[in-house]
Motif scaffolding. Structure first.
Motif, mmCIF file in Angstrom:
data_model
loop_
_atom_site.group_PDB
_atom_site.id
_atom_site.type_symbol
_atom_site.label_atom_id
_atom_site.label_comp_id
_atom_site.label_asym_id
_atom_site.label_seq_id
_atom_site.Cartn_x
_atom_site.Cartn_y
_atom_site.Cartn_z
ATOM 1 N N VAL A 117 3.058 -2.347 14.030
ATOM 2 C CA VAL A 117 1.603 -2.508 14.087
ATOM 3 C C VAL A 117 1.157 -3.646 13.170
ATOM 4 O O VAL A 117 0.250 -4.412 13.505
ATOM 5 C CB VAL A 117 0.881 -1.190 13.753
ATOM 6 N N SER A 121 -0.829 -6.836 14.409
ATOM 7 C CA SER A 121 -2.157 -7.056 13.824
ATOM 8 C C SER A 121 -2.487 -8.533 13.632
ATOM 9 O O SER A 121 -3.647 -8.896 13.476
ATOM 10 C CB SER A 121 -2.271 -6.339 12.480
ATOM 11 N N GLY A 128 -6.242 -6.829 12.575
ATOM 12 C CA GLY A 128 -5.679 -5.587 12.061
ATOM 13 C C GLY A 128 -5.577 -5.557 10.550
ATOM 14 O O GLY A 128 -5.638 -4.497 9.931
ATOM 15 N N HIS A 129 -5.430 -6.735 9.947
ATOM 16 C CA HIS A 129 -5.382 -6.816 8.487
ATOM 17 C C HIS A 129 -6.793 -6.965 7.907
ATOM 18 O O HIS A 129 -7.085 -6.428 6.843
ATOM 19 C CB HIS A 129 -4.485 -7.968 8.050
ATOM 20 N N TRP A 131 -9.228 -5.526 8.996
ATOM 21 C CA TRP A 131 -9.845 -4.217 9.170
ATOM 22 C C TRP A 131 -10.091 -3.521 7.830
ATOM 23 O O TRP A 131 -10.974 -2.675 7.704
ATOM 24 C CB TRP A 131 -8.958 -3.348 10.064
ATOM 25 N N SER A 140 -5.719 -0.641 6.848
ATOM 26 C CA SER A 140 -5.458 -1.599 7.919
ATOM 27 C C SER A 140 -5.011 -0.824 9.158
ATOM 28 O O SER A 140 -4.830 0.393 9.107
ATOM 29 C CB SER A 140 -4.363 -2.579 7.490
ATOM 30 N N TRP A 141 -4.825 -1.547 10.266
ATOM 31 C CA TRP A 141 -4.335 -0.873 11.467
ATOM 32 C C TRP A 141 -2.969 -0.250 11.216
ATOM 33 O O TRP A 141 -2.677 0.826 11.725
ATOM 34 C CB TRP A 141 -4.243 -1.861 12.622
#
Length: 159
Positions: A117, A121, A128-129, A131, A140-141
């Motif tokens: 993941v 990301s 994703g980071h 996030w 994060s994701w």
């Protein structure tokens, strides 16, 4: 009984800046590993298979085998450090640790999920980071998918 990390009350969720700093440090270490693997791969292709210099990297199997080796090496790097003490060398420099939600070391399954993941990301411009900036608990994701958290450790007491 599962082992837990010490000082769980003294940690707090890691922000984006520290995470990016650790990623930056670790990228240099990973790059050095990748250079060594690529050098060995070229040596094997050239010497053991007896290919001419202009034939190195021309075959689809050469390209795929090198890419697979690089991905496996990256996973092995992160898995070794995350499973051993929850910290890569870059994370140690920034006083970060990855752990389960209850403060223990992460499992191999969680390591695989974090790695996959975390790599994915980067595809949507690193969303994703990024996030971490939008999540109330700074996850994060990769954290959300694997059920883990990245925390900041307190400074060591001076003696």
């Amino acid at each position: 009984m599962t082992r837990r990390f010490p000082h769980l009350d003294d940690v707090w969720p890691a922000g984006l800046g520290r995470r990016l700093g650790a990623m930056f440090y670790d990228s240099f270490l990973l790059l050095a590993i990748w250079i060594a693997i690529t050098t060995l791969h070229v040596l094997v292709v050239r010497k053991m298979l007896g290919l001419a210099p202009e034939e190195v990297g021309a075959g689809v199997w050469q390209v795929l085998s090198l890419r697979l080796l690089l991905v496996v090496a990256a996973f092995a790097f992160f898995a070794f450090f995350w499973r051993r003490g929850g910290m890569t060398l870059g994370m140690q420099a920034w006083r970060l640790r990855v752990q389960t939600l209850d403060g223990g070391p992460i499992s191999l399954r969680q390591t695989m999920l974090r790695f996959a993941v975390g790599a994915f990301s980067f595809v949507p411009l690193g969303l994703g980071h990024w996030w971490v900036l939008f999540d109330a608990e700074r996850r994060s994701w990769a954290d959300l998918a694997s059920g883990t958290q990245v925390v900041v450790l307190p400074k060591a007491a001076k003696r």
